[in-house]
Write a protein that holds these residues in place. Structure first.
Motif, PDB file in Angstrom:
ATOM      1  N   LEU B 163       0.799  -1.228   0.000  1.00  0.00           N
ATOM      2  CA  LEU B 163       0.000   0.000   0.000  1.00  0.00           C
ATOM      3  C   LEU B 163       0.832   1.280   0.000  1.00  0.00           C
ATOM      4  O   LEU B 163       0.522   2.256  -0.674  1.00  0.00           O
ATOM      5  CB  LEU B 163      -0.901  -0.024   1.237  1.00  0.00           C
ATOM      6  CG  LEU B 163      -2.236   0.668   1.168  1.00  0.00           C
ATOM      7  CD1 LEU B 163      -2.993   0.323  -0.097  1.00  0.00           C
ATOM      8  CD2 LEU B 163      -3.076   0.279   2.390  1.00  0.00           C
ATOM      9  N   ILE B 205      -6.371  -6.728  -4.263  1.00  0.00           N
ATOM     10  CA  ILE B 205      -5.787  -5.571  -4.944  1.00  0.00           C
ATOM     11  C   ILE B 205      -5.841  -5.767  -6.455  1.00  0.00           C
ATOM     12  O   ILE B 205      -5.399  -6.773  -6.983  1.00  0.00           O
ATOM     13  CB  ILE B 205      -4.329  -5.370  -4.499  1.00  0.00           C
ATOM     14  CG1 ILE B 205      -4.299  -5.129  -2.985  1.00  0.00           C
ATOM     15  CG2 ILE B 205      -3.687  -4.220  -5.258  1.00  0.00           C
ATOM     16  CD1 ILE B 205      -2.911  -4.986  -2.417  1.00  0.00           C
ATOM     17  N   THR B 206      -6.385  -4.779  -7.134  1.00  0.00           N
ATOM     18  CA  THR B 206      -6.562  -4.848  -8.575  1.00  0.00           C
ATOM     19  C   THR B 206      -5.873  -3.655  -9.219  1.00  0.00           C
ATOM     20  O   THR B 206      -6.453  -2.582  -9.334  1.00  0.00           O
ATOM     21  CB  THR B 206      -8.079  -4.861  -8.913  1.00  0.00           C
ATOM     22  OG1 THR B 206      -8.696  -5.930  -8.198  1.00  0.00           O
ATOM     23  CG2 THR B 206      -8.318  -5.039 -10.386  1.00  0.00           C
ATOM     24  N   GLY B 207      -4.617  -3.831  -9.576  1.00  0.00           N
ATOM     25  CA  GLY B 207      -3.888  -2.754 -10.239  1.00  0.00           C
ATOM     26  C   GLY B 207      -3.515  -1.632  -9.294  1.00  0.00           C
ATOM     27  O   GLY B 207      -3.657  -1.755  -8.079  1.00  0.00           O
ATOM     28  N   PRO B 208      -3.003  -0.528  -9.847  1.00  0.00           N
ATOM     29  CA  PRO B 208      -2.566   0.579  -9.003  1.00  0.00           C
ATOM     30  C   PRO B 208      -3.754   1.345  -8.418  1.00  0.00           C
ATOM     31  O   PRO B 208      -4.877   1.221  -8.895  1.00  0.00           O
ATOM     32  CB  PRO B 208      -1.771   1.465  -9.965  1.00  0.00           C
ATOM     33  CG  PRO B 208      -2.294   1.142 -11.316  1.00  0.00           C
ATOM     34  CD  PRO B 208      -2.770  -0.273 -11.272  1.00  0.00           C
ATOM     35  N   SER B 209      -3.482   2.112  -7.394  1.00  0.00           N
ATOM     36  CA  SER B 209      -4.483   2.981  -6.783  1.00  0.00           C
ATOM     37  C   SER B 209      -4.919   4.024  -7.807  1.00  0.00           C
ATOM     38  O   SER B 209      -4.122   4.505  -8.589  1.00  0.00           O
ATOM     39  CB  SER B 209      -3.820   3.630  -5.568  1.00  0.00           C
ATOM     40  OG  SER B 209      -4.316   4.922  -5.323  1.00  0.00           O
ATOM     41  N   ASN B 210      -6.192   4.367  -7.846  1.00  0.00           N
ATOM     42  CA  ASN B 210      -6.610   5.397  -8.810  1.00  0.00           C
ATOM     43  C   ASN B 210      -7.837   6.146  -8.335  1.00  0.00           C
ATOM     44  O   ASN B 210      -8.503   5.749  -7.394  1.00  0.00           O
ATOM     45  CB  ASN B 210      -6.875   4.763 -10.179  1.00  0.00           C
ATOM     46  CG  ASN B 210      -8.054   3.817 -10.148  1.00  0.00           C
ATOM     47  OD1 ASN B 210      -9.201   4.242 -10.086  1.00  0.00           O
ATOM     48  ND2 ASN B 210      -7.785   2.525 -10.165  1.00  0.00           N
ATOM     49  N   SER B 211      -8.075   7.268  -9.016  1.00  0.00           N
ATOM     50  CA  SER B 211      -9.242   8.073  -8.667  1.00  0.00           C
ATOM     51  C   SER B 211      -9.772   8.744  -9.917  1.00  0.00           C
ATOM     52  O   SER B 211      -9.023   9.035 -10.839  1.00  0.00           O
ATOM     53  CB  SER B 211      -8.860   9.154  -7.654  1.00  0.00           C
ATOM     54  OG  SER B 211      -9.932  10.071  -7.520  1.00  0.00           O
ATOM     55  N   VAL B 219      -6.877   9.191 -12.661  1.00  0.00           N
ATOM     56  CA  VAL B 219      -5.522   9.496 -12.231  1.00  0.00           C
ATOM     57  C   VAL B 219      -5.044   8.315 -11.400  1.00  0.00           C
ATOM     58  O   VAL B 219      -5.752   7.857 -10.509  1.00  0.00           O
ATOM     59  CB  VAL B 219      -5.479  10.736 -11.308  1.00  0.00           C
ATOM     60  CG1 VAL B 219      -4.089  11.329 -11.309  1.00  0.00           C
ATOM     61  CG2 VAL B 219      -6.476  11.767 -11.726  1.00  0.00           C
ATOM     62  N   GLY B 221      -2.430   6.353  -8.699  1.00  0.00           N
ATOM     63  CA  GLY B 221      -1.522   6.628  -7.595  1.00  0.00           C
ATOM     64  C   GLY B 221      -1.977   7.709  -6.637  1.00  0.00           C
ATOM     65  O   GLY B 221      -1.188   8.528  -6.192  1.00  0.00           O
ATOM     66  N   VAL B 222      -3.255   7.726  -6.293  1.00  0.00           N
ATOM     67  CA  VAL B 222      -3.708   8.784  -5.396  1.00  0.00           C
ATOM     68  C   VAL B 222      -3.217   8.549  -3.965  1.00  0.00           C
ATOM     69  O   VAL B 222      -2.639   9.434  -3.345  1.00  0.00           O
ATOM     70  CB  VAL B 222      -5.233   8.897  -5.408  1.00  0.00           C
ATOM     71  CG1 VAL B 222      -5.677  10.003  -4.479  1.00  0.00           C
ATOM     72  CG2 VAL B 222      -5.704   9.162  -6.810  1.00  0.00           C
ATOM     73  N   HIS B 223      -3.449   7.358  -3.450  1.00  0.00           N
ATOM     74  CA  HIS B 223      -2.971   7.073  -2.090  1.00  0.00           C
ATOM     75  C   HIS B 223      -1.951   5.942  -2.111  1.00  0.00           C
ATOM     76  O   HIS B 223      -0.919   6.011  -1.505  1.00  0.00           O
ATOM     77  CB  HIS B 223      -4.134   6.681  -1.186  1.00  0.00           C
ATOM     78  CG  HIS B 223      -5.061   7.804  -0.908  1.00  0.00           C
ATOM     79  ND1 HIS B 223      -4.726   8.833  -0.060  1.00  0.00           N
ATOM     80  CD2 HIS B 223      -6.296   8.078  -1.370  1.00  0.00           C
ATOM     81  CE1 HIS B 223      -5.736   9.685  -0.016  1.00  0.00           C
ATOM     82  NE2 HIS B 223      -6.704   9.254  -0.795  1.00  0.00           N
ATOM     83  N   GLY B 224      -2.281   4.897  -2.820  1.00  0.00           N
ATOM     84  CA  GLY B 224      -1.406   3.737  -2.889  1.00  0.00           C
ATOM     85  C   GLY B 224      -0.444   3.857  -4.056  1.00  0.00           C
ATOM     86  O   GLY B 224      -0.159   4.949  -4.515  1.00  0.00           O
ATOM     87  N   PRO B 225       0.079   2.709  -4.525  1.00  0.00           N
ATOM     88  CA  PRO B 225       1.081   2.714  -5.586  1.00  0.00           C
ATOM     89  C   PRO B 225       0.632   3.412  -6.871  1.00  0.00           C
ATOM     90  O   PRO B 225      -0.539   3.375  -7.242  1.00  0.00           O
ATOM     91  CB  PRO B 225       1.297   1.223  -5.856  1.00  0.00           C
ATOM     92  CG  PRO B 225       0.887   0.540  -4.613  1.00  0.00           C
ATOM     93  CD  PRO B 225      -0.196   1.358  -4.028  1.00  0.00           C
ATOM     94  N   VAL B 226       1.616   4.024  -7.552  1.00  0.00           N
ATOM     95  CA  VAL B 226       1.364   4.690  -8.814  1.00  0.00           C
ATOM     96  C   VAL B 226       1.414   3.668  -9.953  1.00  0.00           C
ATOM     97  O   VAL B 226       0.711   3.779 -10.943  1.00  0.00           O
ATOM     98  CB  VAL B 226       2.427   5.784  -9.049  1.00  0.00           C
ATOM     99  CG1 VAL B 226       2.142   6.555 -10.327  1.00  0.00           C
ATOM    100  CG2 VAL B 226       2.469   6.737  -7.858  1.00  0.00           C
TER     101      VAL B 226
END
Ligand code: SF4
Lengths: 476, 236
Positions: B163, B205-211, B219, B221-226
């Motif tokens: 995370l 977990i499904t792919g990188p963090s996004n918003s 976008v 990588g907001v909080h977790g990995p980019v």
């Protein structure tokens, strides 16, 4: 009442929001995008109807056996070392959470988006106690920075703000110096929020679904903020509406799939986390203390009534994304934290008719919402029931009818929504025609006209309007 | 501690028009079970194809290798993501898959900082994960349909490793791939019913963090990995 997000009356809000062209454009395009993505995701899964029926039967089973599953949940969570508090009212929930915060000397509180904490007005209570409460969901964070601007959409709360407005907020409040590129804005927020995460005392999250068999709570996000909120602070509080529960992981999986597909058109969101009590002996992260607050706040009054099915709701906002009325008046017009069709059904039940009797009229009863709902709540029928109850049982004058009609563009030709008619036609007609409702004769029309005092000229206009725009169905 | 449960549940039962039931398990007889026929007819190779296709949609790099090449491939992937500091789980699978030399010798010799999650170090682990450029964990169960790695945290398997770092690499033994979340849920439920204590934190977990909160633009990588990569390993 914390559900209320504005002082204005429904009509004033409608007019104000209609004048906001950006907001309207943003709402329409977001609706379209979320709606299309949902349809794609549903199609991809194949036998979507079967999934919906399964979702429906699970939710109905849970509601009919709610006492058993809540009991089991509490029992199992206690075994894992968690504390469970059953709160009949918003007040009780807030008081308990304040006490937990105080007992832990909590000053800085991090939150992951949660409708139920909005509903009970928790942030205000904690702020009054002198705590700093930080929302970590990017959309909520933006709204919070901007002096508590209320959210306008369940899934995309900052929908009514454009990126320049967001940059301005960041510049003013966070000393931001870069451009309005979404990537730059998001990265800056990430850095700011990271510092907050690492120094927070208490984490508060909602709960998408609790799992009775293991005493777990499940959190669904794309940003990963719920994971961080439950990972780093020493104490965690989870607040759930009492109906948000499933028997086992197997039903959890089904409902999570329905939720993520319906809400954002994804097979699963980036982060789905289940938490079963505090960290275990020998763990170096995760909360040391874990509290689950189960909130009634008017829900039990809906059980066993003709409105019970509204409690099947999994808060996916699919009904909002297909609603032609929401498209034109925007989320803020509903004056409630629950907008759109689900809000129009649920808000009067939780908040009472005194404040919210206009809402059931903010609908054409076109049934697009019902068709979109992944757990098959008959939303348009419930809206219709509200109207009957308001007039017949409550004996109230349906004064709001004309207002609501007007707001929908049926009242006067000068209404901006009416003028904007041709543009919205294509999108509006889709849900209607798709399900063959127009050729079925006066399907939606009938529902409208059953309302007492519905003026005949308007009815004519509605029909003309319908015809006229049916032709233009292909443009947009 | 459980507060006010009885009065609360009595009221719920009253509304439902019956006396409270807290002892007789309600019968679950579902009329519909679409999950039983979703992707259940695929073999392991076909599931890998499903996973591969899905990874394209979730902004996740999918790399395929064998256990003998794993060390090389992992080293290259780490270099591609800009090197250390690296945060990893304390997990015997690193040894089983022949990664000890890489972790304990190769990387340190090249001044790539590697930190293994050691529960006894307490919060220091979190600080290390926060500083890390890359977090690496194994996947316990992998869901082909959604491109999801399922992680059972606990002990040496810190929640933060997947995370907090800027990039995330999941090591996916091919045998962990199942059709969809259904099979993971069934496995977890089986363990619960067998009286096992499940991990206090399970991450899907499904792919990188996004918003998509800024004008509906995605976008990452907001909080977790980019960035996120999955390395699928043909098991030995
Ligand atoms: S009523 Fe149905 S469609 Fe609307 S938010 Fe609830 S579950 Fe989703």
């Amino acid at each position: 009442m914390a559900m209320k997000i504005g002082e204005g009356k429904f009509k004033e809000n409608v007019n104000k929001n209609i004048e906001d062209t950006f907001m309207r454009g943003a709402v329409a395009s977001a609706q379209e995008r979320l709606r299309t993505r949902r349809l794609d995701a549903a199609e991809e899964l194949g036998n979507w109807e079967e999934w919906r029926s399964h979702g429906e039967e699970i939710r109905q089973h849970v509601l009919n056996n709610l006492d058993y599953y809540l009991h089991e949940l509490a029992e199992n969570l206690q075994k894992r070392g968690g504390h469970v508090f059953f709160a009949e009212t918003a007040d009780e929930a807030n008081r308990y959470i304040s006490e937990v915060v105080k007992a832990n000397g909590g000053k800085k509180i991090l939150k992951a988006k949660s409708m139920v904490t909005e509903e009970i007005g928790l942030n205000g209570v904690l702020e009054e106690e002198g705590c700093e409460v930080i929302e970590t969901d990017l959309g909520e964070y933006i709204l919070q920075l901007d002096e508590h601007d209320p959210p306008s959409h369940l899934v995309a709360p900052a929908l009514h703000k454009n990126k320049e407005q967001i940059r301005d907020v960041f510049t003013q409040k966070l000393d931001y110096k870069m451009t309005s590129k979404p990537e730059e804005l998001a990265l800056y927020a990430r850095e700011k929020l990271r510092q907050e995460f690492l120094s927070a005392d208490i984490g508060i999250t909602g709960c998408n679904f609790a799992i009775a068999e293991s005493g777990s709570v499940g959190l669904v996000t794309n940003e990963g903020n719920a994971g961080l909120v439950s990972d780093l602070p020493k104490t965690q509080v989870v607040v759930m509406g009492m109906e948000r529960i499933v028997p086992t992981f197997e039903e959890f999986e089904v409902l999570v799939g329905l939720l993520t597909r319906s809400a954002v058109g994804q097979k699963l969101t980036s982060y789905i986390t289940t938490l079963s009590g505090p960290r275990e002996e020998g763990d170096a992260d995760g909360p040391e203390e874990f509290h689950l607050v189960i909130v009634d706040n008017g829900r039990s009054k809906i059980l066993g009534t003709e409105f019970q099915s509204v409690l099947q709701c999994i808060r996916c906002a699919a009904c909002i994304n297909v609603c032609p009325v929401y498209r034109h008046i925007g989320g803020h017009s509903y004056n409630s934290i629950y907008p759109g069709p689900i809000g129009a059904v649920l808000t009067p039940l939780l908040g009472g008719y005194d404040d919210f009797k206009d809402l059931p009229y903010a609908s054409t009863l076109c049934a697009a919402c019902t068709d979109a709902c992944p757990v098959k709540i008959p939303l348009h029928e419930l809206l219709h029931k509200h109207r009957q109850v308001i007039v017949e049982r409550e004996g109230r004058a349906p004064v709001s009818e004309k207002l609501a009609m007007k707001a929908f563009g049926l009242g006067a030709a000068s209404n901006p929504m009416y003028a904007a008619g041709s543009k919205m036609a294509a999108a509006m007609m889709k849900p209607f025609t798709k399900n063959d409702r127009i050729s079925n004769g006066p399907g939606p029309l009938k529902a409208w006209t059953e309302i007492r005092e519905f003026p005949a000229p308007n009815r004519e206009r509605f029909r003309d309007w319908f015809k006229q725009h049916e032709k233009g169905g292909g443009e947009q | 501690m459980i507060h006010y449960r009885d009065s609360f549940l009595n009221n719920v039962a009253r509304q439902l028009g019956r006396s409270p039931n807290t002892s007789v398990k309600p019968e679950r007889s579902w009329q519909f079970r679409p999950q039983d026929k979703t992707l259940t007819d695929r073999n392991q190779d076909e599931l890998l194809t499903v996973l591969r296709d899905q990874c394209r949609l979730i902004h996740t790099e999918l790399i395929e290798t064998t256990s003998s090449k794993l060390s090389e491939v992992l080293e290259a992937t780490v270099t591609l993501y800009g090197g250390g500091p690296i945060s990893i789980w304390q997990d015997e699978r690193f040894t089983e898959f022949g990664l000890d030399t890489l972790v304990n010798e190769t990387w340190p010799a090249r001044y790539v900082e590697v930190n293994e999650w050691r529960a006894e170090r307490g919060r220091e682990n979190i600080a290390q994960a926060e500083r890390a450029n890359i977090g690496i964990t194994f996947s316990d169960i992998t869901l082909a349909e959604s491109g999801t790695v399922v992680l059972f945290a606990g002990g040496g398997k810190g929640r933060s490793v997947s995370l907090l770092p800027r990039n995330y690499i999941a090591l996916v033994p091919k045998s962990t791939i199942v059709p969809r979340m259904t099979q993971a849920a069934q496995e977890i439920s089986r363990r619960v019913q067998a009286g096992e204590t499940i991990s206090s934190c399970i991450n899907f977990i499904t792919g990188p963090s996004n918003s998509a909160d800024i004008e509906m633009n995605l976008v990452v990588g907001v909080h977790g990995p980019v960035k996120a990569a999955y390395i699928v390993i043909e098991d030995r």
